[in-house]
Design an enzyme around this catalytic site. Structure first.
Site, PDB file in Angstrom:
ATOM      1  N   HIS A 290      18.561  50.306 -47.878  1.00  0.00           N
ATOM      2  CA  HIS A 290      17.116  50.645 -48.762  1.00  0.00           C
ATOM      3  C   HIS A 290      18.364  50.299 -49.578  1.00  0.00           C
ATOM      4  CE1 HIS A 290      14.327  52.165 -52.308  1.00  0.00           C
ATOM      5  NE2 HIS A 290      13.791  51.016 -51.719  1.00  0.00           N
ATOM      6  N   SER A 291      17.448  49.228 -50.756  1.00  0.00           N
ATOM      7  CA  SER A 291      17.980  48.643 -51.698  1.00  0.00           C
ATOM      8  C   SER A 291      19.228  48.224 -51.439  1.00  0.00           C
ATOM      9  CB  SER A 291      17.594  49.383 -53.473  1.00  0.00           C
ATOM     10  OG  SER A 291      17.709  48.703 -54.460  1.00  0.00           O
ATOM     11  N   MET A 292      19.727  48.616 -53.283  1.00  0.00           N
ATOM     12  CA  MET A 292      21.264  48.668 -52.854  1.00  0.00           C
ATOM     13  C   MET A 292      22.371  48.974 -51.846  1.00  0.00           C
ATOM     14  SD  MET A 292      21.670  45.991 -55.261  1.00  0.00           S
ATOM     15  CE  MET A 292      23.324  46.079 -55.730  1.00  0.00           C
ATOM     16  N   LEU A 317      15.790  46.781 -46.660  1.00  0.00           N
ATOM     17  CA  LEU A 317      14.023  46.921 -47.256  1.00  0.00           C
ATOM     18  C   LEU A 317      14.827  46.901 -48.898  1.00  0.00           C
ATOM     19  CD1 LEU A 317      13.667  50.265 -45.553  1.00  0.00           C
ATOM     20  CD2 LEU A 317      13.598  47.959 -44.233  1.00  0.00           C
ATOM     21  N   HIS A 407       8.698  48.914 -54.252  1.00  0.00           N
ATOM     22  CA  HIS A 407       9.651  49.287 -53.809  1.00  0.00           C
ATOM     23  C   HIS A 407      10.674  50.584 -53.446  1.00  0.00           C
ATOM     24  CE1 HIS A 407      14.025  47.599 -54.220  1.00  0.00           C
ATOM     25  NE2 HIS A 407      14.699  48.942 -54.766  1.00  0.00           N
TER      26      HIS A 407
END
Length: 1107
Positions: A290-292, A317, A407
Site C-alpha cells: 500500500h502506498s510507499m 494500492l 488513499h
C-alpha cells in the site's frame, strides 16, 4: 538646466555621501571602504545614546545619507547652482527624510504591493476552494468488518536481520474462521506505506479467510485448480515516514528480503507448518503493498540480499511508482532513479533470458480523484513495465466496484477488497512451487478480474476455445434476423419452450469497422441451459470430432437443424445498472451484461445465436445489433483552444446505434476539468424505456473508466498526461485521449445532444496535486530576486534597503522581466523537446532510447499551451512572499518588544550583541559540528541555525529601535532578509528531520549514513555565527560585487527550472551562497585572509564594553 548625476548617484534614487579622503583615494585609483561605515551597530550604541543620535542626526541627515534631488525642487535653485531659498533646503530635507524612512522601513508597502498581494490571495483562494469543493467524485465505499488476530514471530530476531529491533513480523488470523497459527496455505506479504500500520491488512486478510472458508473450500473445481487458503503476513514498521527519506525505504526493503527468507523457511519446519502432503514447498511470496509499500516491494528486487525468484507477483494500492511524492531528500530521488532505471532496463533488454524480471507480474491499482495524498497518475506503470507484464487500473473501472476511493479507503473498501481477494486467488496455484500460475496466465487472470473487458489488451476468451455446444433448432421456435436488423427482447412469455434468435454475421469486406454489441439486464451464465438468455457464436458446419459437446435442444424434435457453437459468457463485461431510479454507479442493483466484438473477431462464425428461456416471475430485456464504425464511433478533433472558446456540441440522430462512442484525442491532460451535459427527448412515457442512458468515460494506459448512470451529465476529469511524468516505456504517445461511450435505448427513436465544456474554476483545483512543490520553489525565486536587489543597492550606495522596499522595487522592475523571460523559456523548452533539431542539439538520435527525464524541468510538460502557469505561479509566489515577510516581521516585532521590556527590567550593561563570549560561541559551534558528524543529521543543525538567526534578527531590531542609527537599520534589514531566505529553505529539510525524530521515538539510534556531510551545513553555521555578533556584511566594489548578483540570479533561475524535481539542491545552492558571503566577510580590498575571522568574534573583556 538639470544637474548631471554624479558617479556616486545610483539609479535606485539613492546616493552615497563622498568624503574628502575617499575622493583622494578615488583620484589615486584606489577604492577603500570607510572603516567607520562598517562599524558594528553596538559600537554606535556605545558611543552615544539613542537621544544623542536623534539630536545630532537632525543637523546632518542630508550630508550623511544617500539622497536624490527631486526635479521640482531643482527648479527652485539658482542658475549658477546656488540654493534659491531657505524653503527649498527645507523641502529637500523633508523629501530626503521621507525617502530614507521608506527605504529602511520594514513595513513600507506601496499600493502596487498591496494590489499584488490581494490578487495573489484571490488566486490562491480560488485554487484551494476549487480543490476542496469542486469536481469531487462521489464516495461509494461500504464499510468492512473483521475479527483480527496477529501472531508475532519473536524468533525472527537480530540473528536474521539487523533491523529486528526496529521492525516486527506478524501472521494474520481471522477469529472464528482460521485460528491455527501454523502456516499451511499460500504466503502473501503485506507492506504498509508511509506512516502506515501493519494492522491495515485486516480487511483484505479477513475477506480472504472468509471467501475461502465459505466458497472455495466447497468448490472441488477450485481445489483441483490449486486454490488454497492464503497466509497473510504483515510487517510493523512503527509507522515510519518512508515517503520522506530514501534511506528508510532501503532499510525496509532490506528487512523484507530477510523476512521472505524466514517466511519460506516456516513451510519447511514441520512444527510450524500444516502443509498438505504431496504439495511442493513454496519458493516465492505474493507481495501486496500500500502506498510507499508498493515502491518498497519493487525496491526489494534491486537489493543485494534479494534471493532470485522469491517474488513473482506484486500488487500495489495507491503506490507512487512513476516519481517520488517529494523531492526534498536526495536519497529519495536517487533511489527512485535507480529503481526505475533498473526496471526499465530489465524489460528493454534484447535477450529475454537475461531479464531478471521476466517472471515478475506487477499490477498497480489507483484510487482516482478522491486520493489527495498522491496524484493518481503517479501510480501509472506505463513508463516502467510493458503491458505483457503489468498494467495500471483505477478502482472506478473494476467491475462491481465502480467508485473512486481515497488513499486510506482503498485498504478497507468492502467492494474493492472482494474484487482484490478474488484476483489474488485467480493467480494462486499451490501446485507450482512459485505458488502462482505461469507469468502469461497470471497477467491474463488479473486483466480478466480487474479490467472492464473492453480494453484492447483483453483477449476474448470465447474465441480461443473450441466449440462445446450443439444448438438444435426448429423452424417454429427459431427466428432468423435479416442483415442490419436490431434484436430487441423483453419479458419472455410463460411458454416452457425456448426460442432461438439467429443474427447473421455480416461480411467483413462489406461493412468496415463494424461491431456487434449486446446489452441485457440479465446475467449470461456459463451453463447455456441456465439463465434467461444465452449468447452463442455458431457455425452450421460441425466441428472436428474428438470434443465433448453439450446438446442444447430447443425443439424436442428429430426434424431440426444443428449448429456447433461456443458460449460467449466468458467475454461478458459487467456494466452498472442504469434505470430511472439509479443515482450512482456503485448502487447495489444487479449489473447489466454487455458483449462487444469487433467484426473481424467474428469472421470465422456465421451466426450469433441468442437463446431465450422462460423463467417464471422473472422479467428481462436484451438488445443486440451489428453497427458500422461510421455510425458507432465518432472522432472529434478539437484542441485546447477550441474547447476553451466554444466547447463541444454533438447531436446524435434518432437512428443511432445502441452504443455510440465519441473519441476526443486532444482531451488527455490532468490539468483540465470538464462539464458534460446529456439531454434527450423522451418518447412516450418513461416506462417504455428499458434502461436509462448510461455513460462511460475512459482512457487507455492507464486504464481509467468512470460510469454515469441515468445520466444527464457530470464532471469529467482524466488521469492521462500529467506534469513531470516520464514518457511511456514504448516511446509512443502517452495517451489516446478521452473516449465517451453512451448507451441509450434505441427504441425511443429520439435525438440526444451531448455538450462538453471546460470547467475553468474546477480546473484550478487540479494545480494543487500536480504542482504542490511549485508553491515552495517559486517563492524562493522571488526571495532570491529581492535579495539580489538589496545587495545591488547596498554595494552601490551603502544602504541595505528593507525586504519590503526591495520587494516593491522588484515588482516594478526585475520580477516582471524575469517572469516574462521564464514564460518564453517554458514555451521554448516545451517545443524543443518535440522537434528533431532538439535531439540533434542534445546529442541524441531518433533511434536512441527514450529520455525519461524530459519532463523534469520547469512546468514538467511538453505542451506549450500551459505557458500561462509561469506568470500565475509567479504572481502567487510574490503574494506568498509578501505575506510571509509581514508575518515574520510581526513575530519579530512582538519578540523585540518583549525583549526590550525584559532588558529594561534587568537593566543590563552593554549592547544587545554582548550576551556571550567568543569562547562560548566557539564551544557551541564546535559541539554542533561534532553532533552533525556523529549523531544528528545536518537538518537538525539547520533548524538550530534558523532559531539562532531569528534571535539575531530580533536583537538587531531591538538595537535599531533603541538607537535609530542608520547602520543599525542596515544590519537589521540584512539579518531579516537572511532569516526569510533560511525559513524558505527550512521546509526542504524538515521531512528528514521528522524521520530522525520518529526514529528516536522508536528507540532506533543508528545515525543516517548520508546526512552527516559537514560541508552541507558548515557555511551556514559559520555565516550565522558571524552574523550573530552583529557584524554587517562588507560592501563590495568593482567586479567583485557582480559575483553576489550572479549567484542570486542563478539560484533564482534554478529554483524556477529545477526546483520541483530536485528541490533538495536548493539547500546546497543557498549553502554555496552562504560560503560566498562568508568569504566576503573575510575579504579586504580583494585579499582573502582567514585571520580576519577573529575580527568578527567578540573578545572577552571583564568590566569593559566592546570597542
Amino acid at each position: 538646466m538639470r544637474r548631471r548625476p554624479s558617479a556616486e548617484e545610483d539609479v535606485y534614487g539613492l546616493r552615497t555621501a563622498t568624503t574628502a579622503p575617499e575622493k583622494a583615494e578615488k583620484s589615486a585609483g584606489m577604492v577603500k571602504e570607510s572603516s567607520r561605515a562598517a562599524k558594528l551597530p553596538q559600537r554606535a550604541h556605545d558611543r552615544k545614546t539613542s537621544k544623542d543620535v536623534g539630536r545630532e542626526a537632525a543637523s546632518d541627515k542630508v550630508a550623511s545619507w544617500p539622497q536624490t534631488l527631486d526635479p521640482a525642487v531643482e527648479q527652485d535653485t539658482s542658475r549658477d547652482g546656488r540654493p534659491g531659498s531657505k524653503e527649498t533646503a527645507e523641502a529637500v530635507a523633508a523629501q530626503h527624510n521621507m525617502q530614507r524612512g521608506r527605504a529602511r522601513g520594514p513595513w513600507a508597502c506601496s499600493f502596487l504591493t498591496l494590489a499584488t498581494t490581494a490578487c495573489s490571495i484571490i488566486l490562491l483562494a480560488t485554487i484551494v476552494r476549487s480543490y476542496l469543493t469542486l469536481q469531487m467524485d462521489p464516495k461509494g465505499c461500504a464499510m468492512s468488518y473483521m475479527r483480527p488476530t496477529f501472531v508475532p514471530f519473536p524468533d525472527f530476531d537480530t540473528e536474521h536481520t539487523r533491523f529486528a529491533s526496529k521492525y516486527s513480523l506478524y501472521l494474520y488470523r481471522e477469529g472464528g474462521v482460521d485460528e491455527d497459527t501454523r502456516v499451511r496455505g499460500i504466503p502473501v506479504l503485506f507492506i504498509p506505506g508511509n506512516a502506515g500500520s501493519y494492522k491495515q491488512v485486516r480487511p483484505i486478510a479477513a475477506e480472504a479467510a472468509n471467501y475461502f472458508q465459505d466458497v472455495l473450500r466447497h468448490d472441488k473445481v477450485a481445489l483441483d485448480a490449486g486454490k488454497r487458503s492464503l497466509d497473510f503476513f504483515t510487517v510493523d514498521f512503527n509507522e515510519e515516514l518512508s515517503a520522506f527519506h530514501g534511506q528508510t525505504l532501503l532499510d525496509q526493503a532490506d528487512y523484507l528480503n530477510e523476512a521472505i527468507a524466514y517466511i519460506l523457511a516456516l513451510y519447511h519446519n514441520p512444527h510450524r507448518s500444516q502443509r498438505e502432503p504431496g504439495l511442493p514447498d513454496p519458493k516465492s511470496v505474493i507481495m501486496l503493498g500500500h502506498s510507499m509499500g508498493g515502491v518498497v516491494a519493487r525496491t526489494m528486487l534491486r537489493m543485494p540480499n534479494y534471493q532470485e525468484h522469491t517474488i513473482n507477483t506484486i500488487i500495489t494500492l495507491s503506490a507512487p511508482h512513476a516519481r517520488a511524492p517529494l523531492s526534498f531528500d536526495a536519497d529519495m530521488v536517487f533511489t527512485y532513479n535507480d529503481i526505475n532505471t533498473f526496471w526499465r532496463q530489465s524489460y528493454t533488454t534484447v535477450d529475454g533470458k537475461k531479464n531478471p524480471l521476466a517472471d515478475v507480474t506487477l499490477v498497480s491499482v489507483a484510487g482516482g480523484g478522491l486520493d489527495t495524498m498522491i496524484p493518481s497518475e503517479y501510480s501509472s506503470l506505463t513508463s516502467l513495465v510493458p503491458d505483457t507484464h503489468g498494467f495500471t487500473v483505477f478502482t472506478s473501472a473494476i467491475p462491481r466496484v465502480w467508485t473512486g476511493m481515497d488513499h486510506l479507503a482503498i485498504m478497507w473498501c468492502d467492494q474493492f477488497r472482494k474484487a482484490l481477494v478474488k484476483a489474488i486467488f485467480d493467480v494462486a496455484d499451490v501446485r507450482y512451487s512459485s505458488q502462482t500460475l505461469p507469468q502469461s496466465a497470471r497477467i491474463e487472470a488479473l486483466r480478466s478480474r480487474l479490467l472492464t473487458g473492453m480494453e484492447s489488451v483483453v483477449e476474448k476468451a470465447s474465441l480461443e476455445h473450441e466449440p462445446t455446444t450443439f444448438l438444435t433448432l426448429e423452424h417454429s421456435s427459431t427466428t432468423i434476423m435479416s442483415h442490419g436488423e436490431r434484436l430487441r427482447l423483453r419479458s419472455a412469455d410463460d411458454s416452457p419452450k425456448a426460442r432461438s434468435h439467429l443474427m447473421p454475421v455480416p461480411a467483413q469486406s462489406v461493412i468496415e469497422g463494424s461491431k456487434f454489441t449486446l446489452l441485457t439486464n440479465r446475467a449470461l451464465e456459463k451453463n447455456v441451459s441456465e439463465g434467461m438468455y444465452a449468447v452463442l457464436l455458431c457455425n452450421i458446419f460441425p466441428p472436428s470430432t474428438g470434443h465433448a459437446f453439450a446438446d442444447l435442444d430447443t425443439t424436442h424434435s428429430t426434424a431440426s437443424t444443428r449448429l456447433a457453437c461456443k458460449n460467449a459468457a466468458a467475454d461478458v463485461s459487467l456494466l452498472p445498472a442504469s434505470t430511472n431510479e439509479s443515482v450512482n454507479a456503485f448502487d447495489t442493483a444487479e449489473p447489466f451484461s454487455y458483449l462487444q466484438y469487433d467484426l473481424e473477431d467474428l469472421h470465422e462464425y456465421q451466426f450469433v445465436a441468442v437463446v431465450e428461456h422462460s423463467i417464471e416471475h422473472e422479467h428481462g430485456w436484451l438488445f443486440a445489433e451489428f453497427s458500422s464504425g461510421s455510425e458507432s464511433s465518432i472522432k472529434i478533433s478539437k484542441g485546447h483552444h477550441q474547447l476553451l472558446l466554444n466547447g463541444l456540441q454533438r447531436k446524435l440522430p434518432a437512428s443511432r446505434p445502441m452504443m455510440t462512442e465519441l473519441k476526443i484525442p486532444e482531451v488527455h491532460s490532468t490539468m483540465f476539468a470538464y462539464k458534460l451535459h446529456v439531454s434527450r427527448h423522451v418518447c412516450g412515457s418513461a416506462e417504455h424505456e428499458l434502461f436509462a442512458p448510461l455513460l462511460r468515460q475512459y482512457i487507455q494506459e492507464p486504464y481509467e473508466s468512470k460510469y454515469f448512470v441515468n445520466t444527464q451529465g457530470g464532471n469529467i476529469n482524466v488521469h492521462g498526461i500529467s506534469p513531470y511524468m516520464p514518457p511511456p516505456l514504448s516511446g509512443k504517445g502517452a495517451s489516446e485521449g478521452l473516449s465517451l461511450q453512451l448507451w441509450t435505448d434505441p427504441t425511443c427513436n429520439s435525438t440526444v445532444e451531448v455538450s462538453l465544456t471546460v470547467d475553468i474554476v474546477g480546473s484550478a483545483g487540479k494545480l494543487v496535486m500536480r504542482y504542490r512543490t511549485v508553491f515552495a520553489s517559486f517563492p524562493l525565486l522571488v526571495v532570491a530576486v529581492v535579495l539580489r536587489k538589496q545587495f545591488k543597492v547596498y554595494d552601490a550606495t551603502g544602504v541595505f534597503i528593507s525586504f519590503s522596499h526591495s520587494m516593491d522595487q522588484c515588482i516594478r522592475t526585475s520580477l516582471p522581466a524575469i517572469i516574462t523571460a521564464l514564460t518564453f523559456l517554458a514555451v521554448a523548452l516545451s517545443k524543443a523537446t518535440q522537434g528533431p533539431w532538439a535531439r540533434k542539439w542534445l546529442g541524441r538520435t531518433a533511434s536512441e532510447t527514450v529520455d525519461f527525464t524530459v519532463n523534469d524541468f520547469m512546468l514538467g510538460t511538453s505542451d506549450p499551451f500551459f505557458w500561462f502557469l509561469v506568470p500565475l505561479f509567479g504572481a502567487i509566489g510574490v503574494g506568498i512572499c509578501i505575506a510571509a515577510n509581514y508575518l515574520v516581521l510581526s513575530i519579530t516585532h512582538l519578540f523585540a518588544v518583549a525583549y526590550g521590556l525584559l532588558r529594561s527590567w534587568m537593566k543590563p550593561s552593554g549592547s544587545v550583541f554582548t550576551t556571550s563570549t567568543s569562547y562560548q560561541r566557539t564551544i557551541t559551534t564546535g559541539v554542533l559540528l561534532l553532533m552533525v558528524v556523529t549523531v544528528v543529521p545536518y537538518q537538525f543543525a539547520y533548524l538550530v541555525l534558523c532559531v539562532v538567526q531569528s534571535s539575531t534578527s530580533i536583537r538587531a531590531l531591538r538595537s535599531a529601535l533603541d538607537d535609530g542609527a542608520d547602520v543599525s537599520h542596515n544590519f537589521y534589514n540584512y539579518a531579516h532578509s537572511m532569516l526569510v531566505l533560511m525559513l524558505w529553505i527550512l521546509p526542504i529539510n524538515m521531512p528528514v528531520l521528522v524521520v530522525w525524530i520518529h526514529n528516536l521515538a522508536a528507540h532506533w539510534l543508528t545515525p543516517f549514513s548520508t546526512h552527516h556531510n559537514l560541508l552541507s551545513i558548515l557555511p551556514y553555521i559559520l555565516l550565522v555565527q558571524v552574523v550573530s555578533t552583529g557584524t554587517m556584511v562588507p560592501r563590495l566594489t568593482g567586479g567583485m560585487r557582480y559575483i553576489t548578483n550572479i549567484a542570486l540570479f542563478v539560484f533564482a533561475l534554478y529554483a524556477a527550472v529545477y526546483g520541483v524535481s530536485y528541490a533538495y539542491r536548493l539547500h546546497y545552492l543557498v549553502n554555496g551562497l552562504c560560503a560566498w558571503l562568508l568569504a566576503v566577510y573575510l575579504t579586504n580590498n580583494g585579499s582573502f585572509s582567514l585571520a580576519r575571522l577573529g575580527q568578527y568574534l567578540p573578545r572577552s573583556r571583564s568590566g569593559k564594553k566592546r570597542p
